[in-house]
Design a protein around this motif. Structure first.
Motif, PDB file in Angstrom:
ATOM      1  N   CYS A 197       5.874   7.976  -9.145  1.00 17.38           N
ATOM      2  CA  CYS A 197       6.634   7.261  -8.117  1.00 17.38           C
ATOM      3  C   CYS A 197       7.902   6.630  -8.699  1.00 17.38           C
ATOM      4  CB  CYS A 197       5.767   6.188  -7.468  1.00 17.38           C
ATOM      5  SG  CYS A 197       4.439   6.801  -6.418  1.00 17.38           S
ATOM      6  N   ASN A 250       7.781   9.536  -3.551  1.00 17.52           N
ATOM      7  CA  ASN A 250       7.091   8.434  -2.874  1.00 17.52           C
ATOM      8  C   ASN A 250       7.424   7.146  -3.622  1.00 17.52           C
ATOM      9  OD1 ASN A 250       5.384   7.062  -1.146  1.00 17.52           O
ATOM     10  ND2 ASN A 250       3.516   7.587  -2.260  1.00 17.52           N
ATOM     11  N   PRO A 286       7.049   3.546  -5.422  1.00 13.15           N
ATOM     12  CA  PRO A 286       5.926   2.866  -6.081  1.00 13.15           C
ATOM     13  C   PRO A 286       5.365   1.778  -5.179  1.00 13.15           C
ATOM     14  CG  PRO A 286       8.021   2.268  -7.098  1.00 13.15           C
ATOM     15  CD  PRO A 286       8.306   3.383  -6.152  1.00 13.15           C
ATOM     16  N   TYR A 287       4.085   1.452  -5.373  1.00  6.68           N
ATOM     17  CA  TYR A 287       3.435   0.537  -4.436  1.00  6.68           C
ATOM     18  C   TYR A 287       2.203  -0.098  -5.061  1.00  6.68           C
ATOM     19  CZ  TYR A 287       0.095   4.366  -3.957  1.00  6.68           C
ATOM     20  OH  TYR A 287      -0.833   5.332  -4.222  1.00  6.68           O
ATOM     21  N   GLY A 288       1.657  -1.082  -4.354  1.00  6.93           N
ATOM     22  CA  GLY A 288       0.349  -1.650  -4.661  1.00  6.93           C
ATOM     23  C   GLY A 288       0.247  -2.405  -5.968  1.00  6.93           C
ATOM     24  N   GLY A 332       1.348  -0.372  -9.138  1.00  6.37           N
ATOM     25  CA  GLY A 332       2.802  -0.289  -9.231  1.00  6.37           C
ATOM     26  C   GLY A 332       3.394  -1.570  -9.792  1.00  6.37           C
ATOM     27  N   GLU A 377      -0.046   8.341 -11.115  1.00  5.58           N
ATOM     28  CA  GLU A 377       0.607   8.453  -9.814  1.00  5.58           C
ATOM     29  C   GLU A 377       1.791   7.504  -9.715  1.00  5.58           C
ATOM     30  OE1 GLU A 377      -0.399   8.021  -5.034  1.00  5.58           O
ATOM     31  OE2 GLU A 377      -1.902   7.486  -6.521  1.00  5.58           O
ATOM     32  N   GLN A 378       1.636   6.277 -10.221  1.00  2.00           N
ATOM     33  CA  GLN A 378       2.727   5.309 -10.158  1.00  2.00           C
ATOM     34  C   GLN A 378       3.895   5.710 -11.063  1.00  2.00           C
ATOM     35  OE1 GLN A 378       2.977   2.887  -7.892  1.00  2.00           O
ATOM     36  NE2 GLN A 378       1.021   3.689  -7.137  1.00  2.00           N
ATOM     37  N   ASP A 402      -4.517   6.611 -11.212  1.00  2.00           N
ATOM     38  CA  ASP A 402      -3.690   5.683 -10.436  1.00  2.00           C
ATOM     39  C   ASP A 402      -2.375   5.393 -11.151  1.00  2.00           C
ATOM     40  OD1 ASP A 402      -5.592   5.173  -8.271  1.00  2.00           O
ATOM     41  OD2 ASP A 402      -6.783   4.152  -9.798  1.00  2.00           O
ATOM     42  N   LYS A 440       0.845  -1.197   0.000  1.00  2.00           N
ATOM     43  CA  LYS A 440       0.000   0.000   0.000  1.00  2.00           C
ATOM     44  C   LYS A 440       0.877   1.242   0.000  1.00  2.00           C
ATOM     45  CE  LYS A 440      -0.402  -0.074   5.057  1.00  2.00           C
ATOM     46  NZ  LYS A 440      -1.336  -0.123   6.207  1.00  2.00           N
ATOM     47  N   ASN A 441       0.241   2.384  -0.093  1.00  2.00           N
ATOM     48  CA  ASN A 441       0.953   3.652  -0.113  1.00  2.00           C
ATOM     49  C   ASN A 441       1.596   3.900   1.255  1.00  2.00           C
ATOM     50  OD1 ASN A 441       1.922   6.210  -0.551  1.00  2.00           O
ATOM     51  ND2 ASN A 441      -0.036   7.101  -1.145  1.00  2.00           N
ATOM     52  N   ARG A 474       3.719   6.365   1.753  1.00  2.00           N
ATOM     53  CA  ARG A 474       4.007   7.798   1.858  1.00  2.00           C
ATOM     54  C   ARG A 474       5.408   8.024   2.412  1.00  2.00           C
ATOM     55  NH1 ARG A 474      -1.419   7.191   2.602  1.00  2.00           N
ATOM     56  NH2 ARG A 474      -2.742   8.557   1.321  1.00  2.00           N
TER      57      ARG A 474
END
Length: 336
Positions: free
Chosen positions: A133, A75, A77-79, A82, A129-130, A126, A51-52, A54
């Motif tokens: 990241c 931040n 990358p995640y999830g 990502g 955002e990645q 989404d 998860k994020n 942060r």
């Protein structure tokens, strides 16, 4: 996880036959289209946060002495998105005709990337955002291996007259490295009076030469359609690991993976956490394995210990066979 890692060239070692299992792949008509992609073999051992977080740094310790350290100016990358984007980057790197050189991926719009990723337009924010990241982000690895060797092999390290060890000594080897994901990202933002958020026009991502070379040498082929459909990030990690481990198993030589190793790799528990947390995490991992076996990887041969001691992996039929015409490479659907 179940085997002791050899010291030489093992951090990113992958069976070359894994990249040959799929041969020349093409689309089929009629049935649901299935797609093939790649992920770095290293990320089947330690992967992105679920998860994020942060955070600008994230550390994941795997059970075989390897640690993954992610760093990003904004931040990490995640999830699940990502992971999907990492697979897209890896696939383009593997397919690049130029080896060990930067790889440029270009899209006419965010919608085109979403089409390749088999995602609805609503997921554009989404993915954007990645991408941010991954921009200027790096991943570092650290591996520590301890083994016993005869002390006389290191006699040159001792001063004259200094007492030499008679028996075995412990040798700890530490390997580290840092790789930049992208060297550059460029994109257009289109603003109009009828929209509160800009539309993303043409954009390109330049993967670093080191990351491209890393993927080209150490990529694991996976069924992207299944990888995408598995909603849980930890489920994606487990599926990719099962496919990767199956490539290295020998017939009639099953591998037992203890419970603590499984938890440590996929859902590690903090040192000060409630002891019951490990039990909960192991149960969740087993549930994911059962779901993968039932819905996504029916060929998987695995035995789950009834006493909770761990799992035993057996050599299973490969999910995708050489020249399997059910599959098309993930990037082949683009009109670029």
């Amino acid at each position: 996880m179940g085997k002791k890692i050899k010291q030489q060239n093992t951090l990113f070692e992958v069976d070359d036959s894994a990249n040959q299992l799929f041969g020349e792949l093409e689309k089929t008509k009629g049935n649901k289209e299935l797609t093939l992609s790649y992920i770095p073999s290293f990320f089947t051992t330690a992967s992105l946060p679920f998860k994020n977080m942060r955070k600008k740094e994230f550390v994941r310790k795997a059970s075989n002495g390897i640690s993954l350290i992610l760093n990003s100016p904004s931040n990490v990358p995640y999830g699940k998105y990502g992971r999907l984007l990492l697979s897209v980057f890896t696939t383009h790197a593997v397919l690049s005709k130029e080896k060990r050189a930067p790889v440029v991926i270009e899209f006419d719009s965010m919608a085109q990337l979403l089409k390749e990723m088999q995602l609805p337009r609503q997921r554009g924010k989404d993915i954007q955002e990645q991408i941010k990241c991954f921009t200027r982000a790096t991943f570092s690895f650290e591996q520590r291996i301890e083994e016993q060797q005869q002390g006389h092999l290191f006699k040159d390290l001792y001063e004259p007259g200094e007492k030499l060890p008679k028996g075995e000594v412990t040798v700890r080897t530490t390997s580290t490295g840092t790789i930049l994901f992208t060297e550059g990202v460029q994109y257009q933002e289109i603003f109009d009076e009828n929209s509160t958020n800009p539309r993303i026009g043409k954009f390109k991502v330049q993967l670093s030469a080191n990351f491209a070379a890393f993927c080209q040498s150490h990529a694991v082929p996976i069924n992207y359609t299944i990888y995408k459909d598995i909603s849980s990030p930890v489920g994606k990690d487990i599926y990719a690991w099962l496919v990767y481990r199956n490539n290295g198993l020998e017939k009639d030589k099953p591998v037992f993976v203890p419970r603590d190793r499984i938890v440590e790799q996929f859902m590690p528990v903090a040192e000060n956490a409630d002891p019951k947390t490990a039990n909960v995490n192991y149960s969740r991992i087993i549930d994911q394995i059962k779901e993968i076996k039932t819905k996504y990887y029916p060929e998987l041969k695995i035995d789950i210990s009834k006493d909770g001691a761990g799992i035993t992996l057996f050599k299973s039929p490969t999910p995708v066979l050489k020249d399997d015409v059910r599959y098309a490479l993930i990037s082949s659907s683009l009109d670029m």
